[in-house]
Design a protein around this motif. Structure first.
Motif, PDB file in Angstrom:
ATOM      1  N   MET A 146       0.820  -1.203   0.000  1.00  0.00           N
ATOM      2  CA  MET A 146       0.000   0.000   0.000  1.00  0.00           C
ATOM      3  C   MET A 146       0.858   1.259   0.000  1.00  0.00           C
ATOM      4  O   MET A 146       0.570   2.219  -0.722  1.00  0.00           O
ATOM      5  CB  MET A 146      -0.955  -0.016   1.194  1.00  0.00           C
ATOM      6  N   LEU A 147       1.928   1.274   0.801  1.00  0.00           N
ATOM      7  CA  LEU A 147       2.764   2.465   0.846  1.00  0.00           C
ATOM      8  C   LEU A 147       3.498   2.683  -0.472  1.00  0.00           C
ATOM      9  O   LEU A 147       3.880   3.815  -0.793  1.00  0.00           O
ATOM     10  CB  LEU A 147       3.758   2.367   2.003  1.00  0.00           C
ATOM     11  N   ALA A 148       3.702   1.617  -1.248  1.00  0.00           N
ATOM     12  CA  ALA A 148       4.308   1.768  -2.566  1.00  0.00           C
ATOM     13  C   ALA A 148       3.433   2.616  -3.482  1.00  0.00           C
ATOM     14  O   ALA A 148       3.927   3.227  -4.440  1.00  0.00           O
ATOM     15  CB  ALA A 148       4.557   0.398  -3.194  1.00  0.00           C
ATOM     16  N   GLU A 149       2.146   2.676  -3.216  1.00  0.00           N
ATOM     17  CA  GLU A 149       1.230   3.502  -4.006  1.00  0.00           C
ATOM     18  C   GLU A 149       1.198   4.949  -3.527  1.00  0.00           C
ATOM     19  O   GLU A 149       0.565   5.791  -4.157  1.00  0.00           O
ATOM     20  CB  GLU A 149      -0.189   2.930  -3.944  1.00  0.00           C
ATOM     21  N   PHE A 150       1.867   5.242  -2.405  1.00  0.00           N
ATOM     22  CA  PHE A 150       1.765   6.570  -1.792  1.00  0.00           C
ATOM     23  C   PHE A 150       3.136   7.175  -1.486  1.00  0.00           C
ATOM     24  O   PHE A 150       3.415   7.531  -0.340  1.00  0.00           O
ATOM     25  CB  PHE A 150       0.911   6.496  -0.520  1.00  0.00           C
ATOM     26  N   PRO A 151       3.999   7.312  -2.477  1.00  0.00           N
ATOM     27  CA  PRO A 151       5.238   8.072  -2.238  1.00  0.00           C
ATOM     28  C   PRO A 151       4.917   9.566  -2.192  1.00  0.00           C
ATOM     29  O   PRO A 151       4.145  10.067  -3.017  1.00  0.00           O
ATOM     30  CB  PRO A 151       6.103   7.720  -3.448  1.00  0.00           C
ATOM     31  N   TRP A 152       5.488  10.284  -1.233  1.00  0.00           N
ATOM     32  CA  TRP A 152       5.226  11.718  -1.147  1.00  0.00           C
ATOM     33  C   TRP A 152       5.732  12.410  -2.410  1.00  0.00           C
ATOM     34  O   TRP A 152       6.743  12.021  -2.991  1.00  0.00           O
ATOM     35  CB  TRP A 152       5.914  12.317   0.074  1.00  0.00           C
ATOM     36  N   ARG A 153       5.046  13.442  -2.811  1.00  0.00           N
ATOM     37  CA  ARG A 153       5.509  14.235  -3.951  1.00  0.00           C
ATOM     38  C   ARG A 153       6.885  14.817  -3.618  1.00  0.00           C
ATOM     39  O   ARG A 153       7.212  15.069  -2.459  1.00  0.00           O
ATOM     40  CB  ARG A 153       4.520  15.349  -4.293  1.00  0.00           C
ATOM     41  N   GLU A 154       7.688  15.040  -4.634  1.00  0.00           N
ATOM     42  CA  GLU A 154       9.089  15.417  -4.438  1.00  0.00           C
ATOM     43  C   GLU A 154       9.250  16.645  -3.550  1.00  0.00           C
ATOM     44  O   GLU A 154      10.104  16.686  -2.670  1.00  0.00           O
ATOM     45  CB  GLU A 154       9.735  15.665  -5.801  1.00  0.00           C
ATOM     46  N   GLU A 155       8.414  17.662  -3.755  1.00  0.00           N
ATOM     47  CA  GLU A 155       8.559  18.890  -2.970  1.00  0.00           C
ATOM     48  C   GLU A 155       8.269  18.659  -1.488  1.00  0.00           C
ATOM     49  O   GLU A 155       8.906  19.241  -0.613  1.00  0.00           O
ATOM     50  CB  GLU A 155       7.666  20.005  -3.528  1.00  0.00           C
ATOM     51  N   LEU A 156       7.289  17.770  -1.190  1.00  0.00           N
ATOM     52  CA  LEU A 156       6.987  17.460   0.207  1.00  0.00           C
ATOM     53  C   LEU A 156       8.076  16.590   0.822  1.00  0.00           C
ATOM     54  O   LEU A 156       8.493  16.823   1.971  1.00  0.00           O
ATOM     55  CB  LEU A 156       5.628  16.762   0.298  1.00  0.00           C
ATOM     56  N   ALA A 157       8.534  15.584   0.086  1.00  0.00           N
ATOM     57  CA  ALA A 157       9.584  14.703   0.606  1.00  0.00           C
ATOM     58  C   ALA A 157      10.868  15.482   0.881  1.00  0.00           C
ATOM     59  O   ALA A 157      11.529  15.283   1.920  1.00  0.00           O
ATOM     60  CB  ALA A 157       9.840  13.567  -0.380  1.00  0.00           C
ATOM     61  N   SER A 158      11.229  16.392  -0.016  1.00  0.00           N
ATOM     62  CA  SER A 158      12.452  17.175   0.159  1.00  0.00           C
ATOM     63  C   SER A 158      12.344  18.114   1.360  1.00  0.00           C
ATOM     64  O   SER A 158      13.291  18.253   2.143  1.00  0.00           O
ATOM     65  CB  SER A 158      12.748  17.985  -1.106  1.00  0.00           C
ATOM     66  N   ALA A 159      11.177  18.767   1.503  1.00  0.00           N
ATOM     67  CA  ALA A 159      10.984  19.682   2.629  1.00  0.00           C
ATOM     68  C   ALA A 159      11.000  18.932   3.955  1.00  0.00           C
ATOM     69  O   ALA A 159      11.547  19.420   4.952  1.00  0.00           O
ATOM     70  CB  ALA A 159       9.674  20.449   2.460  1.00  0.00           C
TER      71      ALA A 159
END
Length: 436
Positions: A235-248
């Motif tokens: 399930m988490l494989a379907e929900f990677p954070w968008r790049e801008e959120l992950a980087s922040a």
């Protein structure tokens, strides 16, 4: 016979003969006009859907040379959504999408203004709505609710209802696309389709309603942790954070490590989430409980300091003012103080969850937001108990699923064995279904 009598008879014959000729002439004129109207349409005549235009162009609603009517949604069956999907259409198409105004019929017929509009109209008309029986889930609530509800639907479909079509509301899918990259395995319901008979049900009633042929919505703020926890990686494989959120979020942890004189790999980050605002009143009214306060968090932080070397606490809350005044310590930092949301201000809550999800372990109060952050992070989860006679459903589900939960009494600081936890009793709440 006198001359006068002969004149009167001749005069009557002339009059009747003239009348007959006049009537015959009028009948011929009317007949001819009617035939001309049918054979040669005049320019001002109103076009009717289904009739060819004066220059041979198709009027919306008329059969095309090789296909269904143009300008109206096709009713021809499209490709099957699932191998076992029914052929009975239970969701009716609405008007075409907002980007292409519906073509009007009446005194004047209008075509789309450009080739791109015609392509958009064709795509909208080609929409195939899901077929009964349909299984979906409530799309309402905040981010934590939406994730729990989606994961519950995902697991239920895989475990028990794999022969049933599953869809989610456009609003839920749009929110996920705004926050997460990748793609979800459960498709969004097209905006051109709307539910006809959507029955909100509890988990226990899903199978019975589907057998009756009803379109079913798993209602309320459902969060079946016991059902979906085993599928965490998929399930988490379907929900990677968008790049801008992950980087922040990663930048926040880097700043926290610098402040506490350790590097990111040597710090043990403990995510702390405190849910207050509307939830405090909900606990009092719905489960007759007492909101947890400073004592619980100080006890939880002390427990983590004993367990983990180099603990650094990252705090997020929907009541940041309360958190700043009550969750204290030299090793405590508020997530919002590490790096303001800036351009991500409209996604500040998601940035908090992304930050907590990068931590090693979690201390939470209650609610789906804190739990979903802990579920994404992995590691140990410290939760309060004893604040109510009815254990929170998320806590109970996490324990039943075998997650590494530590129960900490909200006042005495005593760890409580899982076998002695407060029993969970289902709440008699209204089962609603928000399809956005």
């Amino acid at each position: 016979m006198s001359g006068f009598t002969k004149f009167r008879k001749n005069w009557r014959r002339v009059v009747w003969s003239s009348r007959c000729r006049l009537i015959a002439t009028l009948v011929l004129l009317v007949t001819a006009s009617t035939l001309l109207l049918h054979v040669q349409p005049v320019a001002w005549r109103r076009q009717v859907p289904g009739a060819p235009g004066p220059t041979g162009r198709q009027v919306p609603g008329a059969p095309g040379p090789t296909g269904p009517p143009t300008g109206v949604p096709s009713t021809a069956p499209g490709p099957a959504l699932t191998p076992q999907s029914s052929t009975t259409l239970q969701w009716a198409p609405q008007n075409t999408s907002a980007s292409v105004p519906p073509i009007q019929t009446g005194h004047r017929t209008r075509k789309p203004d450009s080739q791109s509009h015609r392509a958009d109209a064709a795509a909208a008309n080609a929409t195939v709505c899901p077929k009964a029986p349909l299984l979906t889930v409530n799309g309402g609530g905040r981010l934590g609710n939406k994730l729990c509800q989606y994961f519950t639907l995902w697991a239920e479909h895989r475990a028990n209802f794999s022969n049933t079509s599953v869809w989610v509301a456009p609003k839920m899918a749009g929110e996920f696309s705004r926050l997460f990259g990748g793609s979800r395995s459960i498709p969004a319901l097209s905006a051109s389709c709307r539910p006809q008979r959507l029955v909100p049900v509890r988990m226990d009633d899903i199978a019975a309603r589907l057998r009756q042929g009803s379109d079913v919505c798993i209602g309320g703020g459902v969060c079946n942790v016991e059902g979906f926890a085993r599928h965490r990686a998929a399930m988490l494989a379907e929900f990677p954070w968008r790049e801008e959120l992950a980087s922040a979020a990663a930048a926040r942890l880097t700043v926290a490590a610098q402040r506490h004189a350790c590097n990111v790999s040597s710090c043990t980050f403990i995510g702390v989430h405190m849910r207050r605002t509307d939830y405090s009143d909900w606990i009092k009214r719905r489960i007759r409980g007492t909101p947890v306060g400073t004592e619980y968090f100080q006890c939880a932080l002390s427990l983590c300091r004993q367990r983990y070397k180099g603990a650094v606490f990252i705090v997020a809350s929907d009541d940041i003012k309360w958190a700043r005044a009550n969750i204290l310590g030299e090793d405590v930092t508020l997530a919002a103080d590490l790096a303001p949301p800036g351009s991500l201000a409209d996604r500040a809550a998601a940035l908090d969850m992304a930050t907590l999800s990068l931590c090693n372990h979690t201390v939470m109060s209650y609610g789906t937001f804190g739990f979903m952050a802990a579920f994404m992070a992995g590691g140990d989860i410290v939760v309060p108990t004893g604040y109510s006679k009815n254990e929170h459903m998320v806590t109970d589900g996490a324990i039943r699923a075998g997650l590494p939960v530590t129960l900490l009494h909200y006042r005495t600081c005593r760890t409580v064995p899982l076998s002695q936890r407060t029993p969970y009793r289902g709440l008699a709440l209204v089962i609603s279904c928000d399809m956005g």
